[in-house]
Design a protein around this motif. Structure first.
Motif, mmCIF file in Angstrom:
data_model
loop_
_atom_site.group_PDB
_atom_site.id
_atom_site.type_symbol
_atom_site.label_atom_id
_atom_site.label_comp_id
_atom_site.label_asym_id
_atom_site.label_seq_id
_atom_site.Cartn_x
_atom_site.Cartn_y
_atom_site.Cartn_z
ATOM 1 N N ALA A 176 95.178 34.237 -6.817
ATOM 2 C CA ALA A 176 95.273 34.453 -5.380
ATOM 3 C C ALA A 176 95.726 33.184 -4.666
ATOM 4 O O ALA A 176 95.495 32.070 -5.165
ATOM 5 C CB ALA A 176 93.918 34.889 -4.833
ATOM 6 N N PRO A 177 96.354 33.334 -3.532
ATOM 7 C CA PRO A 177 96.736 32.152 -2.748
ATOM 8 C C PRO A 177 95.541 31.243 -2.494
ATOM 9 O O PRO A 177 94.449 31.717 -2.190
ATOM 10 C CB PRO A 177 97.286 32.749 -1.460
ATOM 11 C CG PRO A 177 97.801 34.097 -1.863
ATOM 12 C CD PRO A 177 96.830 34.585 -2.902
ATOM 13 N N GLY A 178 95.782 29.951 -2.628
ATOM 14 C CA GLY A 178 94.711 28.986 -2.479
ATOM 15 C C GLY A 178 93.978 28.667 -3.762
ATOM 16 O O GLY A 178 93.188 27.718 -3.818
ATOM 17 N N GLY A 179 94.247 29.433 -4.798
ATOM 18 C CA GLY A 179 93.582 29.227 -6.079
ATOM 19 C C GLY A 179 94.204 28.117 -6.906
ATOM 20 O O GLY A 179 95.122 27.423 -6.449
ATOM 21 N N SER A 180 93.688 27.972 -8.111
ATOM 22 C CA SER A 180 94.143 26.916 -9.019
ATOM 23 C C SER A 180 94.428 27.486 -10.404
ATOM 24 O O SER A 180 93.851 28.501 -10.798
ATOM 25 C CB SER A 180 93.063 25.830 -9.144
ATOM 26 O OG SER A 180 92.800 25.202 -7.921
ATOM 27 N N LEU A 181 95.299 26.809 -11.102
ATOM 28 C CA LEU A 181 95.580 27.098 -12.512
ATOM 29 C C LEU A 181 95.836 25.781 -13.216
ATOM 30 O O LEU A 181 96.342 24.832 -12.604
ATOM 31 C CB LEU A 181 96.805 27.992 -12.668
ATOM 32 C CG LEU A 181 96.681 29.494 -12.475
ATOM 33 C CD1 LEU A 181 98.055 30.147 -12.604
ATOM 34 C CD2 LEU A 181 95.714 30.104 -13.475
ATOM 35 N N ARG A 182 95.524 25.742 -14.495
ATOM 36 C CA ARG A 182 95.919 24.604 -15.319
ATOM 37 C C ARG A 182 96.765 25.113 -16.476
ATOM 38 O O ARG A 182 96.302 25.895 -17.313
ATOM 39 C CB ARG A 182 94.721 23.838 -15.863
ATOM 40 C CG ARG A 182 95.145 22.540 -16.551
ATOM 41 C CD ARG A 182 93.994 21.702 -17.028
ATOM 42 N NE ARG A 182 93.437 22.169 -18.292
ATOM 43 C CZ ARG A 182 92.788 21.394 -19.149
ATOM 44 N NH1 ARG A 182 92.584 20.109 -18.869
ATOM 45 N NH2 ARG A 182 92.295 21.903 -20.261
#
Length: 116
Positions: free
Chosen positions: A13-19
């Protein structure tokens, strides 16, 4: 056999994070600069972030400065891209590139989709 394998993409979702992670094998990973590129549908592949072979120099595209962080663990033959405060416009396939000048290796990419 040389392999470059990306992982960690997905839907967020917008505002989220991923690595994202990228693991290399079949070559001396610690001798290579590593880059993350991305390519959105209908657009050219663009350089997102780069890190020197020893990890002490990093560069970013202006569009991701302050939100993305590239890092590497040479002991694990792995480079990472931490992506925070994600926006829909970063939706793309993300590719890892191992760069030693005359020698270039690419992964198959991992899809990142930012959508509510």
């Amino acid at each position: 056999q040389v392999q470059v394998v990306e992982s960690g993409g997905g839907l967020v979702a917008p505002g989220g994070s991923l690595r994202l992670s990228c693991t290399g094998s079949g070559f001396t990973f610690s001798n290579y600069f590593m880059h993350w590129y991305r390519q959105a549908p209908g657009k050219e592949r663009e350089l997102v972030a780069s890190i020197s072979s020893g990890g002490n120099s990093r560069k970013y595209a202006d569009s991701v400065k302050g939100r993305f962080t590239i890092s590497r663990e040479n002991a694990k033959n792995t480079v990472y891209l931490q992506m925070n405060s994600l926006k829909p416009e970063v939706t793309a396939a993300y590719f890892c590139n191992a760069d030693a000048g005359s020698y270039q290796y690419w992964g198959q990419g991992t899809q990142v989709t930012v959508s509510s």
